[in-house]
Design a protein around this motif. Structure first.
Motif, mmCIF file in Angstrom:
data_model
loop_
_atom_site.group_PDB
_atom_site.id
_atom_site.type_symbol
_atom_site.label_atom_id
_atom_site.label_comp_id
_atom_site.label_asym_id
_atom_site.label_seq_id
_atom_site.Cartn_x
_atom_site.Cartn_y
_atom_site.Cartn_z
ATOM 1 N N HIS A 1 21.768 -15.866 -16.361
ATOM 2 C CA HIS A 1 22.071 -17.556 -15.892
ATOM 3 C C HIS A 1 22.579 -18.095 -17.044
ATOM 4 C CE1 HIS A 1 20.297 -20.667 -13.017
ATOM 5 N NE2 HIS A 1 19.815 -20.717 -14.292
ATOM 6 N N GLY A 2 22.382 -18.220 -17.635
ATOM 7 C CA GLY A 2 23.131 -19.206 -18.511
ATOM 8 C C GLY A 2 24.095 -19.195 -19.160
ATOM 9 N N ARG B 1 28.327 -17.433 -29.320
ATOM 10 C CA ARG B 1 26.557 -17.149 -28.613
ATOM 11 C C ARG B 1 27.061 -16.185 -27.206
ATOM 12 N NH1 ARG B 1 23.992 -21.405 -24.288
ATOM 13 N NH2 ARG B 1 22.702 -20.023 -22.862
ATOM 14 N N GLY C 1 26.090 -20.392 -15.877
ATOM 15 C CA GLY C 1 25.846 -21.856 -15.469
ATOM 16 C C GLY C 1 26.116 -22.659 -17.141
ATOM 17 N N THR C 2 26.171 -21.936 -18.327
ATOM 18 C CA THR C 2 27.401 -23.172 -19.548
ATOM 19 C C THR C 2 28.629 -22.743 -19.644
ATOM 20 O OG1 THR C 2 24.915 -22.586 -20.318
ATOM 21 C CG2 THR C 2 26.583 -23.604 -22.159
ATOM 22 N N ARG D 1 17.934 -11.940 -16.378
ATOM 23 C CA ARG D 1 18.347 -12.614 -15.484
ATOM 24 C C ARG D 1 18.459 -14.071 -16.027
ATOM 25 N NH1 ARG D 1 17.721 -17.140 -12.523
ATOM 26 N NH2 ARG D 1 18.526 -16.872 -10.640
ATOM 27 N N GLN D 2 17.872 -14.285 -17.040
ATOM 28 C CA GLN D 2 17.658 -15.337 -18.355
ATOM 29 C C GLN D 2 19.348 -15.290 -18.419
ATOM 30 O OE1 GLN D 2 14.966 -17.415 -17.492
ATOM 31 N NE2 GLN D 2 16.255 -19.116 -18.775
ATOM 32 N N ALA E 1 29.744 -22.327 -16.632
ATOM 33 C CA ALA E 1 31.178 -23.169 -16.189
ATOM 34 C C ALA E 1 31.168 -24.152 -16.042
ATOM 35 C CB ALA E 1 30.396 -23.076 -14.435
ATOM 36 N N LEU E 2 30.434 -25.267 -17.363
ATOM 37 C CA LEU E 2 30.150 -25.985 -17.981
ATOM 38 C C LEU E 2 31.083 -26.857 -18.446
ATOM 39 C CD1 LEU E 2 26.820 -27.449 -18.608
ATOM 40 C CD2 LEU E 2 28.014 -28.731 -17.014
ATOM 41 N N TYR E 3 31.473 -25.149 -19.571
ATOM 42 C CA TYR E 3 32.809 -25.535 -20.343
ATOM 43 C C TYR E 3 34.402 -25.448 -19.736
ATOM 44 C CZ TYR E 3 29.514 -25.864 -24.603
ATOM 45 O OH TYR E 3 29.062 -26.188 -25.365
ATOM 46 N N PHE F 1 30.234 -21.640 -28.219
ATOM 47 C CA PHE F 1 29.445 -21.326 -26.999
ATOM 48 C C PHE F 1 30.255 -19.431 -27.006
ATOM 49 C CE2 PHE F 1 30.647 -19.776 -22.694
ATOM 50 C CZ PHE F 1 29.891 -19.563 -22.235
#
Lengths: 135, 130
Positions: free
Chosen positions: B63-64, B32, B67-68, B59-60, B70-72, B29
């Motif tokens: 946004h990715g 990325r 969100g990602t 934006r896309q 935060a998950l990690y 991640f």
């Protein structure tokens, strides 16, 4: 129609990292198929006939609500339970998704370790609601 | 609903195993995010030259990352990405037809937000390696 056991689950999200996390988080809950887009979800629903669809809302191309609509236009999937997994989870937005026909909403970011319990809980609610309504 | 009785010890072991497996994904991640922030910076550069067609792609991407990240568990990184996402959302909502309509101070905020995000990604990359 929601059966009592959750065996097959379809997860739809354009983000590869989130798909990888969800595969780990829900691997013990059900057998999972992954779709990277709404378009791919339409194919996989027909192939895997899931008991439940978990779906991102904001995706390029076909977004979550449009994908749900297209899935449910097929008569055999008209009652297929759909849960949205979204960062847009303020009360007004959740109410809007439920009004659209979603069976539940899981807020992003979610705790991967708790995701299985959340899905199980929502699934139990769905089964109970369908049983009550005779579905 | 759940045929097997869930044993709390098994649940704890499973949770720990899941944490370990998710931790293994973090370096991927971070790589990325480092690649994507370069794309974000290129898109912001295009906005500064009057190209507003890049807003949806910008934006896309952001946004990715938001969100990602935060998950990690990268809370600061996610917060910086969220700020940038909100700003791009504002610009999209204003339906800018040409980016030259974007006021200099808004453009400046866009640049500052993307720089903050880039710095946070560098910092997160360092944390992930240590």
């Amino acid at each position: 129609v929601a059966h009592s056991a959750l065996k097959q689950l379809l997860y739809v999200d354009d983000d590869p990292d989130i798909r990888a996390i969800v595969r780990i988080a829900l691997g013990h809950v059900a057998s999972i198929r992954m779709a990277e887009s709404g378009e791919r979800a339409l194919q996989l629903v027909n192939e895997s006939k899931p008991d439940l669809v978990l779906m991102d809302v904001m995706m390029p191309g076909l977004d979550g609500p449009s994908t749900m609509k297209r899935i449910r236009e097929q008569s055999r999937f008209a009652a297929l339970p759909v849960i949205f997994v979204t960062a847009k989870a303020m009360p007004a937005e959740v109410a809007r998704f439920l009004k659209m026909g979603a069976d539940g909403v899981i807020a992003k970011p979610f705790d991967p370790i708790q995701l299985g319990a959340n899905v199980r809980s929502l699934w139990s609610d769905i089964v109970a609601a369908r049983a009550q309504s005779g579905g | 609903l759940w045929p097997r009785e869930r044993n709390p010890v098994d649940e704890r072991e499973r949770s720990e195993l899941s944490r370990q497996r998710i931790a293994l994904l973090v370096p991927k991640f971070v790589k990325r995010a480092r690649d994507e922030i370069k794309m974000v910076e290129r898109l912001v550069e295009r906005v500064s030259h009057g190209d507003s067609t890049v807003f949806p792609e910008l934006r896309q991407l952001v946004h990715g990352i938001n969100g990602t990240g935060a998950l990690y568990g990268f809370a600061q990184l996610s917060a910086r990405a969220w700020e940038l996402e909100q700003l791009v959302d504002e610009l999209i909502a204003r339906n800018e037809s040409v980016a030259s309509d974007v006021e200099p101070e808004v453009l400046q905020r866009l640049v500052i937000c993307s720089e903050s995000l880039a710095n946070e990604i560098k910092s997160s990359a360092g944390d992930a390696q240590s």
